[in-house]
Design an enzyme around this catalytic site. Sequence first.
Site, PDB file in Angstrom:
ATOM      1  N   GLU A  77       0.733  -1.500  -0.027  1.00 44.78           N
ATOM      2  CA  GLU A  77      -0.360  -0.452   0.278  1.00 44.78           C
ATOM      3  C   GLU A  77       1.178   0.989   0.176  1.00 44.78           C
ATOM      4  O   GLU A  77       1.933   1.823   0.472  1.00 44.78           O
ATOM      5  CB  GLU A  77      -0.938   0.039   1.145  1.00 44.78           C
ATOM      6  CG  GLU A  77      -1.418   1.250   1.835  1.00 44.78           C
ATOM      7  CD  GLU A  77      -2.614   1.261   2.323  1.00 44.78           C
ATOM      8  OE1 GLU A  77      -2.422   0.983   3.607  1.00 44.78           O
ATOM      9  OE2 GLU A  77      -4.231   1.529   2.324  1.00 44.78           O
TER      10      GLU A  77
ATOM     11  N   ASN B 226     -12.700  -2.542   0.390  1.00 42.55           N
ATOM     12  CA  ASN B 226     -11.535  -2.881   2.058  1.00 42.55           C
ATOM     13  C   ASN B 226     -11.760  -2.632   2.960  1.00 42.55           C
ATOM     14  O   ASN B 226     -12.033  -1.223   2.793  1.00 42.55           O
ATOM     15  CB  ASN B 226     -10.061  -1.448   1.750  1.00 42.55           C
ATOM     16  CG  ASN B 226      -9.212  -2.337   3.008  1.00 42.55           C
ATOM     17  OD1 ASN B 226      -8.295  -2.855   3.027  1.00 42.55           O
ATOM     18  ND2 ASN B 226      -9.106  -1.089   3.967  1.00 42.55           N
ATOM     19  N   GLU B 227     -11.995  -2.752   4.313  1.00 42.93           N
ATOM     20  CA  GLU B 227     -11.845  -2.697   5.837  1.00 42.93           C
ATOM     21  C   GLU B 227     -13.463  -2.129   5.882  1.00 42.93           C
ATOM     22  O   GLU B 227     -14.074  -1.315   6.396  1.00 42.93           O
ATOM     23  CB  GLU B 227     -11.290  -1.554   6.272  1.00 42.93           C
ATOM     24  CG  GLU B 227     -10.134  -2.775   6.677  1.00 42.93           C
ATOM     25  CD  GLU B 227      -9.133  -1.808   7.642  1.00 42.93           C
ATOM     26  OE1 GLU B 227      -9.318  -0.576   7.977  1.00 42.93           O
ATOM     27  OE2 GLU B 227      -8.240  -2.714   8.637  1.00 42.93           O
TER      28      GLU B 227
HETATM   29  O1  AHR Z   1      -2.037  -0.673   6.816  1.00 42.90           O
HETATM   30  C1  AHR Z   1      -2.871  -0.065   7.004  1.00 42.90           C
HETATM   31  C2  AHR Z   1      -4.158   1.045   7.115  1.00 42.90           C
HETATM   32  O2  AHR Z   1      -4.684  -0.372   8.654  1.00 42.90           O
HETATM   33  C3  AHR Z   1      -4.899  -0.335   6.014  1.00 42.90           C
HETATM   34  O3  AHR Z   1      -5.284   0.491   5.165  1.00 42.90           O
HETATM   35  C4  AHR Z   1      -6.008  -0.308   6.270  1.00 42.90           C
HETATM   36  O4  AHR Z   1      -6.715  -1.133   5.549  1.00 42.90           O
HETATM   37  C5  AHR Z   1      -6.024  -0.334   7.789  1.00 42.90           C
HETATM   38  O5  AHR Z   1      -7.210  -0.066   8.583  1.00 42.90           O
END
Ligand code: AHR
Length: 641
Positions: free
Chosen positions: A30, A369-370
């Site tokens: 990321e 994501n999440e």
């Molecule tokens: O890994 C850091 C962050 O943690 C990511 O971007 C997110 O998916 C999570 O909350």
Amino acid sequence: MNCAFAAELALSLDKPGVAVSPTLYGAFFEDINRAGDGGLYAEMVQNRSFEDNSQLIAWTPLTNANAVATFELDRSTPLNSSNPTSLKIHVEKTGGGRAGVFNQGFKGLPATIKGPETSAAWQEKFAAAQRNPANGLAVESGTAYRFSVYARAESSAPALDVSLETQSGEVLARGRVTGIGKEWKKFELLLEPGKREVDARLVLSVDAPGTLWVDMVSLFPRDTWKNRGLRSDLAQMMADMKPGLLRFPGGSFSEGHILADAWRWKETLGDVAERRGSWNIWGYRSTNGLGFHEYLQLAEDLGAEPLYVAHVGMAEKDFVPADQLEPWIQDVLDAIEYANGPVTSRWGSLRAKQGHPAPFNLKYVEIGNENGMGYSWGGGTRADYLPRYKAFQERIKAAHPDIITIANIHTEPNAPADVVDEHYYEDSNWFFKAATLYDHYDRAKPKLYLGEYAVKKDAGHGNMLAAMAEAAFLTGLERNADAVLMSSYAPLFTNPQWEKWKPDAIVFDSTRCYGTPSYHVQRMFAGNRPDVTLPVSLPKSDKGDTMLFVSAGLRKDTGDLILKVINRGAAPENLNITIAGPIRKYPRGTCIELSAESPTDENSFAQPNKISPKISALPVLGAKYSRVLPPYSVTVLRWSK
Ligand code: AHR
């Protein structure tokens, strides 16, 4: 070492347990903490396309008392619609010297998450960061750098001098761009500095009056990892992890703070000069030089299965209405076609045009994501996520039944999921306990992906305690590999001067990098992944606490026997292993041991290898073997037939 107690471990080679997926140990990339732009992506110029801020940042005018010159962001004649801003250099008088601007690479700045700041206070902060030499534009002697720029001029333009210089103006390499005309044109030079300088400047200047515009000012080392435009040392650290899986492009990065900042893969294809950058939720602007194609290529180069985190129409703060998802769903279907479609298909043909006619064989698509976790900072609740997840999942499955879809939450019983991605950022005790988290996981439920996890709360900047607890957790994933298909530690990279999240696995600045103890654990586990487990029971110490954590298994290709043991305690522990089964003799063995004097010990730029694996040979293995496990240690024992 004196051991008060001996733990007994019995292994039966003829009673194998469950199969371990090649994807069990993966990597998650990321662009956070400057992992991408200013990190793995080897571009050395910050704010190369002048879009990073509504004021001129990362570029400094060259001061010459007698010059009359202005340097302004200009949108009158854009290079293209994705990069509308350029730098207008207007020189009335050079004052006998030169007039221009310089860039110092990715010197750090504490980032803001609120958006592109333009306040005077922030400008001052940025200027201060530009004076910090610790993370400068670093050039090596004997290495060539590819410089490129788009330029145009009003009428007869002066030549543009391009130089790499020390802070005091000593010229390390120089080139000259001539023939700048009225239309935008790309110019390229090769710069070869005669000496090393870790805090250099890239200077663009003229020595005669005139008006010209520059855009997409770029400097790359000529030699990058596999010629992919990636920083060699950082990419190699990823490769050394031998990840079976590469999750990309984020994390919160992929969601975006708001929908307008979401990572839209179609905007990340083709010529980098045509790519629209976007505001990165982690506090800076991303160029998208690392785009969808580059991530797929990176996965292939690493020998890892690509896992694409697709946008489900839910940013952290705003969502696409559930009845308006069609373009977002079509985006994902098109992404799959780009990765896998025949060269005769619309998107597959574009992939071929980018130099990759063969499919990338994308198998894993995560739907958001999440999202749906109900976090206080956003990302939506279960009720927000479910209808959107279902809409995406059904359409992906209908068009591409072989794609394995991954849900952000346990969608069952409301909707099916092939795999569920669980994320854990907890303290070390949680992770030690979680070594047994999946021992009783209901095998009728979806398979699991531990897509993000790390000891966060008592990990410092990445200490041995965190590494041990994560290793203990991994023994649990390995023992339960029939339920757990994949995992990836998070985050992967940090440049401490841009840090928004700690700890991370790999720490870097412009010239250096090192692995935290957690990084070494990742390498030790992924490099010694068994194909099938051997059941073990966790040995208890004489006090009844679990000090030791164990997993064991066999490689199918070589027959290697692999044992992983963690001693979290302050005292050495003796481990007696008894081996039953048909093959009792292993003539060769290797021990990889990671240990520290204190659980709070960390690596650092000053001591990058303070905690690093020590490799030694093991004696021939028969039916019995005893070993003293040092305090605060993670040990891999591997025997070959
Ligand atoms: O890994 C850091 C962050 O943690 C990511 O971007 C997110 O998916 C999570 O909350």
